[in-house]
Design an enzyme around this catalytic site. Structure first.
Site, PDB file in Angstrom:
ATOM      1  N   SER A 119      35.028  35.887  46.433  1.00 46.90           N
ATOM      2  CA  SER A 119      36.439  35.926  45.882  1.00 46.90           C
ATOM      3  C   SER A 119      37.571  36.011  46.603  1.00 46.90           C
ATOM      4  CB  SER A 119      36.270  37.516  44.955  1.00 46.90           C
ATOM      5  OG  SER A 119      37.367  37.609  44.180  1.00 46.90           O
TER       6      SER A 119
ATOM      7  N   ASP B 139      33.302  34.412  34.426  1.00 47.92           N
ATOM      8  CA  ASP B 139      34.379  34.615  35.439  1.00 47.92           C
ATOM      9  C   ASP B 139      35.550  33.850  34.900  1.00 47.92           C
ATOM     10  OD1 ASP B 139      35.915  35.092  37.459  1.00 47.92           O
ATOM     11  OD2 ASP B 139      34.493  34.324  38.670  1.00 47.92           O
TER      12      ASP B 139
ATOM     13  N   HIS C 243      32.490  37.771  37.430  1.00 50.06           N
ATOM     14  CA  HIS C 243      32.970  37.605  38.749  1.00 50.06           C
ATOM     15  C   HIS C 243      32.285  38.887  39.805  1.00 50.06           C
ATOM     16  CE1 HIS C 243      36.309  36.593  41.445  1.00 50.06           C
ATOM     17  NE2 HIS C 243      36.359  37.688  41.893  1.00 50.06           N
TER      18      HIS C 243
END
Length: 307
Positions: free
Chosen positions: A153, A247, A277
């Site tokens: 991320s 996501d 995610h």
């Protein structure tokens, strides 16, 4: 799109527990909630050691994981959390799974967080850590192993950025870059982000994290925040990009893979169906997480260990 049953169960548990929308909290409250959340321990390691790295204006924590056996590479790992939360403690299990399954030593980097330390401080911390790890590989693992940069991320964003910086500054040699669910484009208003409603990490939450990290929108075209806008994506380390089907950042991550490939940088993009995610960081025992770790091992064995 249908959620994998394990992930659907996880999201229902979050809903039943009353977990709030992250953008409705202060950073301090969000960090406290995440720090108190129960976590299953990751695999045992042959060695785990904490230390500090000097950076401009202070020091940051780091943690070394060495699996049993003979590691084939050393991974400079940066956790997720929207540049606003997360820590080496919260990413402990993820790093243990990564070290064991990829047969790599892992150094987890605790870069400083926004909004107290906004852009570009996390970038500068990440690059300083990269330089330190590259210069101290023998001290960390006893020999000069290939160096991989990896992140999840926000950490995947920093991964992409420091690889570009290392190329442009003639910095440390990076054998490969691995990104899971990367944030690579600063355009939070892009129509593609509104094409579906994410079951985890909503558009509103993503916008909140962007506001915490880069409050000045004029900075959001800077490649150090939006690496997809770098002047060149050529001559970068071979890349593995892992995306989650459900996501909101999937399209940006896959677009970055296409951008790398178009510039001649070897890039492999793997989308995992039914996932959300940061699914690997959430639970390393998910079926899809195990598949993703196996993909990382294949990538490491093919593009790093064999040159």
């Amino acid at each position: 799109m249908a959620l994998h049953p394990e992930i659907a169960t996880y999201l229902q548990m979050m809903k039943d527990a009353g977990f709030p929308q992250m953008n409705t909290l202060t950073p301090e409250k969000l960090r406290a909630i995440m720090a108190a959340a129960p976590r299953a321990p990751g695999p045992e390691m042959a060695k785990v050691e904490d230390f500090e790295i000097d950076v401009e204006g202070g020091k940051i924590k780091a943690r070394l994981y060495v699996p049993a056996g003979d590691p084939v590479a050393i991974i400079d790992f940066m956790h997720g959390g929207g540049w606003t939360m997360g820590s080496i403690d919260q990413s402990d299990a993820n790093c243990r799974y990564l070290a064991r399954n990829a047969n790599c030593a892992v150094v987890s980097v605790d870069y400083r967080l926004a909004p107290e330390h906004p852009f570009p401080t996390p970038v500068n911390d990440a690059y300083a850590a990269l330089e330190w790890i590259a210069a101290n590989k023998a001290k960390l693992v006893g020999k000069d192993l290939p160096l991989i940069v990896q992140g999840d991320s926000a950490g995947a964003n920093l991964t992409a950025v420091v690889c570009i910086m290392a190329r442009d500054r003639n910095g440390p040699k990076i054998a490969a870059q691995i990104m899971t669910g990367p944030a690579v484009d600063g355009d939070i208003d892009a129509p593609v982000l509104k094409e579906f409603v994410s079951p985890f990490l909503s558009l509103e939450e993503t916008a909140w994290f962007y506001d915490m990290y880069v409050p000045n929108r004029a900075d959001r075209s800077d490649y150090r925040f939006a690496p997809i806008h770098a002047e060149s994506h050529a001559d970068l380390p071979p890349a593995l990009i892992i995306t989650a089907e459900m996501d909101i950042l999937r399209v940006h991550g896959e677009s970055y893979g296409a951008k790398l490939a178009a510039a001649g940088t070897p890039a492999m993009v793997c989308r995992f169906p039914g996932t959300i995610h940061s699914f690997m960081a959430i639970n390393g025992e998910f079926e899809r997480s195990k598949q993703a770790y196996a993909t990382i091992k294949s990538f490491v064995d093919g593009f790093v260990a064999q040159g």
